[in-house]
Design an enzyme around this catalytic site. Structure first.
Site, PDB file in Angstrom:
ATOM      1  N   SER A 223       0.849  -1.139  -0.026  1.00 34.43           N
ATOM      2  CA  SER A 223       0.033   0.007   0.098  1.00 34.43           C
ATOM      3  C   SER A 223       0.834   1.183   0.059  1.00 34.43           C
ATOM      4  O   SER A 223       1.905   1.182   0.525  1.00 34.43           O
ATOM      5  CB  SER A 223      -1.027   0.083   1.149  1.00 34.43           C
ATOM      6  OG  SER A 223      -0.119   0.254   2.262  1.00 34.43           O
ATOM      7  N   ASP A 255      -5.638  -0.610   7.864  1.00 31.74           N
ATOM      8  CA  ASP A 255      -6.487  -1.366   8.520  1.00 31.74           C
ATOM      9  C   ASP A 255      -7.800  -1.545   7.960  1.00 31.74           C
ATOM     10  O   ASP A 255      -8.430  -2.733   7.435  1.00 31.74           O
ATOM     11  CB  ASP A 255      -6.812  -1.095  10.013  1.00 31.74           C
ATOM     12  CG  ASP A 255      -5.679  -0.562  10.742  1.00 31.74           C
ATOM     13  OD1 ASP A 255      -4.586  -1.096  10.363  1.00 31.74           O
ATOM     14  OD2 ASP A 255      -5.835   0.261  11.520  1.00 31.74           O
TER      15      ASP A 255
HETATM   16  P1  ADP Z   1      -0.968   2.161   6.082  1.00 31.03           P
HETATM   17  O1  ADP Z   1      -2.060   2.848   6.943  1.00 31.03           O
HETATM   18  O2  ADP Z   1      -0.968   0.764   6.380  1.00 31.03           O
HETATM   19  O3  ADP Z   1       0.491   3.056   6.094  1.00 31.03           O
HETATM   20  P2  ADP Z   1      -1.610   3.506   3.477  1.00 31.03           P
HETATM   21  O4  ADP Z   1      -1.334   4.917   4.068  1.00 31.03           O
HETATM   22  O5  ADP Z   1      -0.824   3.112   2.388  1.00 31.03           O
HETATM   23  O6  ADP Z   1      -1.776   2.355   4.366  1.00 31.03           O
HETATM   24  O7  ADP Z   1      -3.361   3.555   3.125  1.00 31.03           O
HETATM   25  C1  ADP Z   1      -4.003   2.349   2.544  1.00 31.03           C
HETATM   26  C2  ADP Z   1      -4.758   2.534   1.473  1.00 31.03           C
HETATM   27  O8  ADP Z   1      -5.741   3.637   1.858  1.00 31.03           O
HETATM   28  C3  ADP Z   1      -3.941   3.021  -0.026  1.00 31.03           C
HETATM   29  O9  ADP Z   1      -3.487   2.080  -0.505  1.00 31.03           O
HETATM   30  C4  ADP Z   1      -5.351   3.807  -0.305  1.00 31.03           C
HETATM   31  O10 ADP Z   1      -6.029   2.939  -1.052  1.00 31.03           O
HETATM   32  C5  ADP Z   1      -5.990   4.480   0.703  1.00 31.03           C
HETATM   33  N1  ADP Z   1      -5.501   5.748   1.083  1.00 31.03           N
HETATM   34  C6  ADP Z   1      -4.774   6.256   2.068  1.00 31.03           C
HETATM   35  N2  ADP Z   1      -4.478   7.429   2.001  1.00 31.03           N
HETATM   36  C7  ADP Z   1      -5.137   7.776   1.030  1.00 31.03           C
HETATM   37  C8  ADP Z   1      -5.471   9.254   0.277  1.00 31.03           C
HETATM   38  N3  ADP Z   1      -4.945  10.474   1.013  1.00 31.03           N
HETATM   39  N4  ADP Z   1      -6.161   9.471  -0.677  1.00 31.03           N
HETATM   40  C9  ADP Z   1      -6.755   8.330  -1.342  1.00 31.03           C
HETATM   41  N5  ADP Z   1      -6.469   6.962  -0.566  1.00 31.03           N
HETATM   42  C10 ADP Z   1      -6.003   6.855   0.509  1.00 31.03           C
END
Ligand code: ADP
Length: 311
Positions: A223, A255
């Site tokens: 992700s 999550d």
């Molecule tokens: P983690 O919380 O495990 O670090 P991520 O930040 O990569 O995970 O977020 C997980 C998923 O949530 C991403 O793959 C995306 O699909 C979605 N997501 C997170 N932040 C954004 C955002 N600012 N805009 C759009 N989708 C988001």
């Protein structure tokens, strides 16, 4: 049934302040939530309409209060009791900042871990999918998720593992592999000991393919926040790109993606649908102020706007 595991839950307490007065009195109205990555997964699965049971370790009086908070959220739970008190995590939201105080949590004894493992075995026997998320409490060694993966895998459940560092490494070299792992880009970079970029999906693929620890893992989903995710499944590469949104609070988006993947995998959805569902959940979570909560009224719009392509 989907079983979620939260080994180190917390009473998440948020204080909203216009201004934080240091070395002075701050009067606050607390907002208390049953916290921990696995409980975020649980709540989102509840919103998606899944039959979900939460398990893990609950300690002392704080653990009893956590059970009350889960009841209030309508969460079905079956945790193993421990003597040490479950932790409290405090987030102070002030002047656009988030200042956090995170207790380390209880120390778990070998006997308590054994009792939990037996409970887990009984619950996993009834589960199609098991999600395991987050860090392990003190006293629990890094091989814990590897052992739970082995138990659940041998019982025929698909294990979705969202952890990092030594416990992810131990699960990847275990005798039964997780069905899905979801490191974010920095967790994967740390595991592989090299810097990876969201602009170089083929470079990520090469790094994963040349590392034997990922052999036999059906889904590796990396992700990448607002950039979405890259997924490696059955020799194919998928890229999922979410719509551009006004990000309100992305805590718990990882999550929420795990919940979306679990929901779609339990429903035996096609690979592209699995990715669409997970990314839609992560994005929706980021649009809502609450952690691990989707504004379901925007489901159709967001789910329909996630672009999934095969490279
Ligand atoms: P983690 O919380 O495990 O670090 P991520 O930040 O990569 O995970 O977020 C997980 C998923 O949530 C991403 O793959 C995306 O699909 C979605 N997501 C997170 N932040 C954004 C955002 N600012 N805009 C759009 N989708 C988001």
């Amino acid at each position: 049934m989907i079983l979620t595991v939260t080994m180190n839950p917390s009473i998440d307490t948020a204080y909203h302040l216009e201004k934080l007065a240091v070395d002075d009195v701050n009067r606050v109205e607390p907002v208390k939530t049953a916290g921990g990555k696995g409980l975020n997964v649980t709540r989102v699965l509840g919103q998606l309409g899944d039959d979900v049971v939460a398990t893990g370790l609950l300690g002392g009086h704080m653990g009893e209060f956590l059970a009350d908070l889960m009841d209030a959220d309508g969460v079905t739970h079956d945790f193993a009791p421990i003597t040490g008190e479950s932790r409290i995590c405090i987030a102070v939201l002030h002047e656009g900042c988030q200042t956090e105080f995170l207790e380390s949590g209880p120390v778990v004894s070998e006997k308590e871990l054994e009792a939990f493992t037996e409970k887990f075995r009984a619950l996993a026997a009834k589960a199609d999918v098991v999600t395991m998320s987050g860090s392990l409490p003190r006293g629990v060694d890094a091989g814990c998720y590897a052992r739970l993966t082995e138990i659940a895998g041998e019982l025929g459940a698909k294990v979705l593992l969202d952890t990092s560092g030594a416990s992810l490494d131990a699960a990847l070299v275990g005798t039964v592999k997780p069905y899905l792992v979801k490191p974010n880009l920095s967790e994967l970079s740390a595991l592989l000991g090299r810097e990876l970029s969201s602009d170089d999906v083929l470079g990520i693929r090469d790094a994963i393919e040349s590392d034997g620890r990922f052999d036999g893992v059906a889904w590796v989903i990396v992700s990448m926040g607002a950039a979405g995710s890259a997924a490696f499944h059955d020799g194919e590469i998928f890229r999922a790109v979410p719509p551009r949104i006004d990000c309100v609070n992305a805590t718990g988006s990882g999550d929420s993606t795990v919940a979306g993947f679990a929901h779609a995998i339990a429903a035996e959805a096609e690979p592209a649908e699995v990715l669409r569902c997970g990314n839609a959940c992560g994005t929706l979570n980021a649009m809502d102020p609450k952690t691990g909560h989707l504004p379901m009224e925007r489901w159709d719009e967001v789910f329909g706007s996630v672009q999934v392509s095969k490279l």
